[in-house]
Design a protein around this motif. Sequence first.
Motif, PDB file in Angstrom:
ATOM      1  N   GLU A  32      24.313  40.776   3.148  1.00  0.00           N
ATOM      2  CA  GLU A  32      23.172  41.262   3.923  1.00  0.00           C
ATOM      3  C   GLU A  32      23.674  41.735   5.279  1.00  0.00           C
ATOM      4  O   GLU A  32      24.721  41.281   5.763  1.00  0.00           O
ATOM      5  CB  GLU A  32      22.110  40.187   4.085  1.00  0.00           C
ATOM      6  CG  GLU A  32      22.538  38.975   4.890  1.00  0.00           C
ATOM      7  CD  GLU A  32      21.426  37.936   4.957  1.00  0.00           C
ATOM      8  OE1 GLU A  32      20.635  37.847   4.004  1.00  0.00           O
ATOM      9  OE2 GLU A  32      21.359  37.224   5.977  1.00  0.00           O
ATOM     10  N   PRO A  33      22.968  42.653   5.919  1.00  0.00           N
ATOM     11  CA  PRO A  33      23.387  43.115   7.249  1.00  0.00           C
ATOM     12  C   PRO A  33      23.356  41.964   8.260  1.00  0.00           C
ATOM     13  O   PRO A  33      22.553  41.040   8.145  1.00  0.00           O
ATOM     14  CB  PRO A  33      22.356  44.190   7.605  1.00  0.00           C
ATOM     15  CG  PRO A  33      21.762  44.603   6.292  1.00  0.00           C
ATOM     16  CD  PRO A  33      21.778  43.384   5.431  1.00  0.00           C
ATOM     17  N   PRO A  65      25.072  46.715   8.856  1.00  0.00           N
ATOM     18  CA  PRO A  65      25.832  46.375   7.654  1.00  0.00           C
ATOM     19  C   PRO A  65      27.323  46.355   7.979  1.00  0.00           C
ATOM     20  O   PRO A  65      27.768  46.976   8.936  1.00  0.00           O
ATOM     21  CB  PRO A  65      25.487  47.503   6.690  1.00  0.00           C
ATOM     22  CG  PRO A  65      25.206  48.667   7.592  1.00  0.00           C
ATOM     23  CD  PRO A  65      24.581  48.103   8.830  1.00  0.00           C
ATOM     24  N   ALA A  85      31.009  44.881   0.529  1.00  0.00           N
ATOM     25  CA  ALA A  85      29.990  44.839   1.577  1.00  0.00           C
ATOM     26  C   ALA A  85      29.490  43.414   1.746  1.00  0.00           C
ATOM     27  O   ALA A  85      29.491  42.616   0.795  1.00  0.00           O
ATOM     28  CB  ALA A  85      28.819  45.754   1.222  1.00  0.00           C
TER      29      ALA A  85
END
Length: 513
Positions: free
Chosen positions: A237-238, A177, A234
Amino acid sequence: MQFTPARRWLAALGVAGATLLASPAAAAPATPKLDVTVADVTLADQAAGSQYATIYASSATVLPSRKLTFDTAGLAGVATATFPSYAHCATQGTVTTCEDSQPTSVEQWGLSLFEITFKADAAAKAGASGALKVTLAVPGFDTVTSTSKVTVGEAVDLVAGERQTVSAAPGGRFTVPMTVRNAGRVTANGAVLQLMGDHALVPTERYSNCWYRDGGYFPACVFTTPLEPGRTYALSEPLGYQVLADTAAPSQAAVEADWLTPAEYADQVAAFKKRGFEPGSPGTGKELTLVAQPVAKLAAPPQADSDKSNNWTTIEVTVTGDNKPDAAAVGANLTGATGATVTAKVGAKNVGKGGIDASRAGSPAVAIRFTVPEGTTAVTVPRECFPASGDTVDWQHPGKVGAAEYHCDSPSARLGAGETVLFDLGLRIDRVVANAAGKVLVSRIGNGPANDGNPGNDSAPVTVNASGAANSGGNLPVTGATIGLYAAGGAALLALGGAGVVVARRRRARFVA
């Protein structure tokens, strides 16, 4: 200067975008064309920014002396420029002259000379810009001039997430992530995530808002989402990576992630394009986004990060298993009469299961030491070989003939399993000495000897007129067609500066698989 991953990212793109190595028959122009650049820079209010003065040549050459002139008149009211003391510069009015009377070798991928520090004027407003005029004069070459744009931006502060550690075996996959926090006081109008990983780590996705080149390596992902002060964002998605099957194991690899403002990224792309390269092409997959509430886009001045020390992070990858490389020396058995010139094709072959990869450090995959056999003189020497004696290497005279010993660097940072790098040195037989012996020694593998699977094959003899020798050839079988590799040198890094950090001496050699 803090050498950030952004500069390494540009170095990698420069490696990928450089011209394919010329064949042995290619002829260089009598007088190469020179160029000089200082990359554009966006400054964060009163924070300083820096770029390197870099010289390029259309083909490898030696400059007998040089004079660089910097005219800062176009920066009046915008920024000041400061030159380091080691550059031996003198300033009169708005003109700074930096001279060097010593010969200097310049390769096609360039030579960074020194770093210039820029600082915005106290009264300069965000959006103000000016120009630095740079002129290079070298005896025997055309005088060249270029212009660098200096822009004052609004200060923001993008902070990367924490360092991460993962493990994966050769051929395996992993995900990581990514987060970024706006630690500044104003909204950041978008962000760019630059990623640079070792050759062994291949991205598994091709996002539509990320720009890729050369098999998907070194992506730059552009996000238009405004980042509000104090908030953390963030990725949607990773990020996924796969470890190449021939990766040396056990070993360490890494992915470096660096967050930039759009204006800072635009400066880097402009520097890249000045050298005739494109930043790649967008992926064909889905869009990668920052998880945040949409905010109406407002007209705003360009921005620059006031604290670049916290922009980046690293994902350390432990490659598990037993997949060691093994660089074995390749010698030669040569025969010939007095006065004849014979060619010693010497070098190293990776006979191990794992590839040798020094791309992140910008180092040659392997280096060898070649001792010239008794009774012979080296009369043709490739430019990747330098006269040497003990621990001393004469880096100023690549390809110099007549030395008793040479240090040769492979032109690439990677040597895959089964691949060979050879250096062709012409030896004139001055007198016939029965079993005249020289030696090839693998002196360095990547960044050190730690992963060499078998140190016992690191040396091989080079014999001339050995008893019973029927023809010339190496000690190890070398089969397969010659393959073209890219010249390494970080052309775009040099466009931005930082050549002194990552310029490895990678030059023309022959690779066979």
